[in-house]
Design a protein around this motif. Structure first.
Motif, mmCIF file in Angstrom:
data_model
loop_
_atom_site.group_PDB
_atom_site.id
_atom_site.type_symbol
_atom_site.label_atom_id
_atom_site.label_comp_id
_atom_site.label_asym_id
_atom_site.label_seq_id
_atom_site.Cartn_x
_atom_site.Cartn_y
_atom_site.Cartn_z
ATOM 1 N N MET A 6 3.801 6.490 12.558
ATOM 2 C CA MET A 6 4.017 6.040 11.197
ATOM 3 C C MET A 6 4.537 4.602 11.179
ATOM 4 N N ALA A 7 5.400 4.282 12.128
ATOM 5 C CA ALA A 7 5.896 2.906 12.219
ATOM 6 C C ALA A 7 4.769 1.951 12.580
ATOM 7 N N VAL A 8 3.939 2.365 13.528
ATOM 8 C CA VAL A 8 2.800 1.525 13.936
ATOM 9 C C VAL A 8 1.839 1.337 12.766
ATOM 10 N N ALA A 9 1.709 2.341 11.918
ATOM 11 C CA ALA A 9 0.818 2.243 10.758
ATOM 12 C C ALA A 9 1.438 1.442 9.620
ATOM 13 N N GLY A 10 2.656 0.977 9.801
ATOM 14 C CA GLY A 10 3.277 0.111 8.806
ATOM 15 C C GLY A 10 3.981 0.823 7.676
ATOM 16 N N VAL A 11 4.264 2.120 7.828
ATOM 17 C CA VAL A 11 5.018 2.838 6.792
ATOM 18 C C VAL A 11 6.449 2.295 6.771
ATOM 19 N N PRO A 12 6.888 1.697 5.673
ATOM 20 C CA PRO A 12 8.229 1.095 5.634
ATOM 21 C C PRO A 12 9.323 2.125 5.927
ATOM 22 N N PRO A 13 10.407 1.700 6.552
ATOM 23 C CA PRO A 13 11.504 2.632 6.854
ATOM 24 C C PRO A 13 12.015 3.374 5.627
ATOM 25 N N LEU A 14 12.057 2.712 4.463
ATOM 26 C CA LEU A 14 12.522 3.388 3.257
ATOM 27 C C LEU A 14 11.588 4.532 2.892
ATOM 28 N N VAL A 15 10.287 4.277 2.930
ATOM 29 C CA VAL A 15 9.318 5.318 2.617
ATOM 30 C C VAL A 15 9.419 6.453 3.636
ATOM 31 N N PHE A 16 9.528 6.077 4.898
ATOM 32 C CA PHE A 16 9.682 7.083 5.954
ATOM 33 C C PHE A 16 10.897 7.959 5.691
ATOM 34 N N GLY A 17 12.046 7.354 5.363
ATOM 35 C CA GLY A 17 13.262 8.127 5.126
ATOM 36 C C GLY A 17 13.145 9.062 3.936
ATOM 37 N N PHE A 69 0.817 -1.214 0.000
ATOM 38 C CA PHE A 69 0.000 0.000 0.000
ATOM 39 C C PHE A 69 0.848 1.260 0.000
ATOM 40 N N TRP A 70 1.821 1.338 0.911
ATOM 41 C CA TRP A 70 2.585 2.576 1.088
ATOM 42 C C TRP A 70 3.531 2.858 -0.070
ATOM 43 N N THR A 71 3.771 1.890 -0.947
ATOM 44 C CA THR A 71 4.662 2.133 -2.082
ATOM 45 C C THR A 71 3.901 2.404 -3.377
ATOM 46 N N THR A 72 2.562 2.533 -3.299
ATOM 47 C CA THR A 72 1.790 3.050 -4.438
ATOM 48 C C THR A 72 1.958 4.571 -4.485
ATOM 49 N N TRP A 73 1.566 5.188 -5.605
ATOM 50 C CA TRP A 73 1.739 6.639 -5.701
ATOM 51 C C TRP A 73 0.916 7.368 -4.649
ATOM 52 N N TYR A 74 -0.309 6.862 -4.395
ATOM 53 C CA TYR A 74 -1.136 7.515 -3.386
ATOM 54 C C TYR A 74 -0.659 7.170 -1.974
ATOM 55 N N GLY A 75 -0.022 6.006 -1.816
ATOM 56 C CA GLY A 75 0.569 5.670 -0.521
ATOM 57 C C GLY A 75 1.727 6.593 -0.185
ATOM 58 N N TRP A 76 2.570 6.864 -1.203
ATOM 59 C CA TRP A 76 3.673 7.801 -0.998
ATOM 60 C C TRP A 76 3.149 9.183 -0.624
ATOM 61 N N LEU A 77 2.124 9.637 -1.326
ATOM 62 C CA LEU A 77 1.556 10.962 -1.051
ATOM 63 C C LEU A 77 0.969 11.018 0.354
ATOM 64 N N LEU A 78 0.241 9.958 0.726
ATOM 65 C CA LEU A 78 -0.334 9.919 2.067
ATOM 66 C C LEU A 78 0.764 9.874 3.131
ATOM 67 N N ALA A 79 1.822 9.137 2.852
ATOM 68 C CA ALA A 79 2.944 9.058 3.804
ATOM 69 C C ALA A 79 3.572 10.437 4.009
#
Length: 584
Positions: free
Chosen positions: A153-164, A86-96
């Protein structure tokens, strides 16, 4: 590409934009349509603090990423594979990115509402100018607590790469809003953090204080009642003015003030509240005993100590060289082992501190060159860069000798006092050179330093007599005896027992003489205490050297041995002045 390399590649862009802003400001100032917002010392200080933040992040950054990754792996609310998809889709990145900006808003806001968080964040606000260099002015201690605010963000499952990545985007966006050359932007100001909105945030005006915390979006401030529109001239800086170009003090000043208030508070509850309450809060008993004047914006003056044009050119060139060194370090920082990174951090920090000192008028050009040579000699020894060490180790003491000789000649004549000081430095230089040679030169090198300490004993006795505090002499000899016993038990070679014993006695006497001198002159020459501290550093340096050589190898031994050695020489050559004893 590694994070350190991204910062290095972004640096020329930052500097180009700073140059453009500087040129625009100069043109507008000449035309009377704007103002020049740059001063060399302020810009160097701001960019230097950014450099210090980046090189220290090589060590402290692991705290935020490490904890984030551990929480993400252990307590994420969603299956990691599904969350990653989810978080690596375009909308996942935007939401992150929006999620990160929301967390940043609360970190930023609490950085103004809790004293211990303000102690880190204050660095970004200390400049009394507002320009793109101010954007680079960042804390070196923010990683201590900032990670807490991103755990959702970690609890929501945002991957460390996306977070960084979104963290980097959020940070880079905020660069351009630090300018006075861009006015209001209409509808953009209503939704996004803009130059106008962020100028309000950096101002100390009563109407602007603690407003506009958003990183990318200003809508958070509108939602939570912290928005304020720019409608009067901004006065920049902090209400507790830094008034220094020292990058270490810039990072430590608020922590130190909080520690003092906590120490003096009578109530244990107040000792804790000092750290958690809003900045400026003080226990009633502490405020009564140590009052501070109320802030008056009409009395704010810009900190601009006068230094010569030549000093400015020197500082500018040194700063550019240091910037290149930092870029080189950051390019490889992600693959450098932490102990080696710590060595470079220490060396680069020393150089940054020295440049701040010369721009503030606290250090001379020669003293800066000594500090830089000493830092490179120490780092090259700790890292095993032989050719660099063979250049800068003798160069450091040669610069110190030049400094002492030039100061003596500027005073009109080379006195006996100057002679002893120069003899001590020359003998130390001889010892340095001999100890860089084969093991057979260890005893001659020891003799060189023995002569240096005898010269310093004679120097420190002038005007106060020999060993004016006999109790101090007894104490330093006792410490020396304990160290000698430790070396003997650790395996001191029989052939060196007598030379080392003589050396221990002499250095203990030197420390006793310096401390006794400080006790006698404490009312007339405060600098004498720094000479005594230098003598104690000498004892420490020699103790570390002997322990590493005869008892057990110490980790990064050269860093500690040479770091304390050069600190000793700097304190002695800088503070042992003829005026100190001639007044007595």
């Amino acid at each position: 590409m590694r994070p350190g390399q991204i910062i290095v590649l972004a640096t020329p862009v930052f500097l180009l934009l700073i140059a453009i802003e500087f040129a625009v400001g100069r043109v507008r100032a000449r035309r009377g349509t704007g103002q020049d917002t740059y001063r060399l010392a302020d810009a160097v200080n701001s960019i230097g603090l950014g450099m210090l933040s980046q090189i220290s992040a090589v060590l402290t950054g692991l705290l935020r990423i490490g904890i984030y990754t551990a929480v993400y792996s252990a307590v994420a609310l969603f299956p990691l594979e599904a969350a990653r998809d989810f978080w690596t889709t375009w909308y996942g990145w935007l939401l992150a990115l929006v999620f990160y900006d929301f967390c940043y808003y609360w970190l930023h806001r609490m950085g103004h509402e809790s004293a211990v968080l303000w102690a880190a964040h204050v660095v970004h606000h200390q400049s009394q100018h507002y320009n793109l260099s101010t954007a680079l002015r960042q804390t070196s201690s923010g990683a201590l607590f900032s990670w807490i605010f991103y755990l959702p963000m970690a609890v929501a499952g945002v991957p460390p790469l996306v977070f960084g990545v979104v963290a980097l985007i959020d940070l880079l966006y905020q660069f351009w809003v630090h300018t006075e050359q861009v006015g209001k932007l209409g509808w953009f100001d209503r939704w996004f953090c803009s130059p106008s909105n962020h100028r309000v945030h950096h101002a100390v005006n009563d109407n602007y204080l603690d407003r506009n915390y958003g990183g990318i979006l200003i809508v958070w401030d509108r939602m939570f009642g912290t928005f304020r529109e720019e409608d009067e001239r901004c006065v920049y800086g902090t209400r507790g003015e830094l008034r220094s170009w020292d990058p270490l003090w810039a990072n430590a000043e608020v922590y130190w003030a909080l520690a003092k208030d906590s120490w003096h508070a009578r109530s244990w509850a107040d000792k804790l509240r000092v750290w958690l309450k809003p900045p400026g809060w003080r226990p009633a008993d502490v405020a009564a005993r140590f009052p501070k004047p109320a802030f008056d914006i009409a009395k704010v003056t810009r900190y601009e100590p006068e230094v010569g044009r030549g000093v400015k050119w020197f500082a500018g060139v040194q700063f550019l060289l240091l910037l290149a060194g930092v870029a080189f370090f950051l390019w490889f920082s992600d693959v450098i082992p932490l102990p080696r990174a710590a060595v470079w951090l220490a060396a680069l920090t020393a150089a940054l501190w020295a440049i701040g000192g010369v721009l503030q008028g606290r250090l001379s050009v020669t003293e800066v060159l000594f500090i830089e040579a000493a830092a490179l000699a120490t780092a090259s020894a700790a890292l095993g860069i032989g050719w660099l060490h063979f250049v800068f180790k003798p160069l450091a003491l040669a610069v110190a000798i030049f400094f002492a000789a030039r100061r003596a000649m500027a005073a009109g004549a080379v006195t006996l006092f100057d002679g002893f000081l120069l003899a001590g430095l020359a003998a130390s230089l001889a010892g340095d050179v001999l100890l860089m040679g084969p093991a057979t030169l260890f005893v001659p090198g020891l003799v060189g330093f023995l002569l240096a300490h005898l010269a310093y004993i004679a120097l420190f006795s002038m005007g106060v007599g020999m060993f004016p505090r006999r109790g101090v002499l007894a104490a330093t000899l006792l410490i020396g005896a304990g160290m000698y016993a430790f070396l003997w038990q650790g395996g001191l070679p029989a052939a060196l027992r007598i030379p080392v014993a003589a050396y221990v006695v002499v250095i203990a006497c030197m420390a006793a003489q310096a401390i006794g001198r400080a006790a006698v002159l404490h009312g007339t020459d405060p600098s004498a205490r720094w000479v005594a501290v230098g003598a104690c550093f000498f004892m420490l340096s020699d103790s570390l050297l002997a322990t590493n050589r005869f008892v057990t190898p110490l980790p990064l031994a050269s860093l500690w041995v040479l770091g304390t050695y050069y600190a000793a020489q700097m304190l002695i050559v800088r503070h042992a002045r003829p005026m100190a004893w001639s007044k007595t």
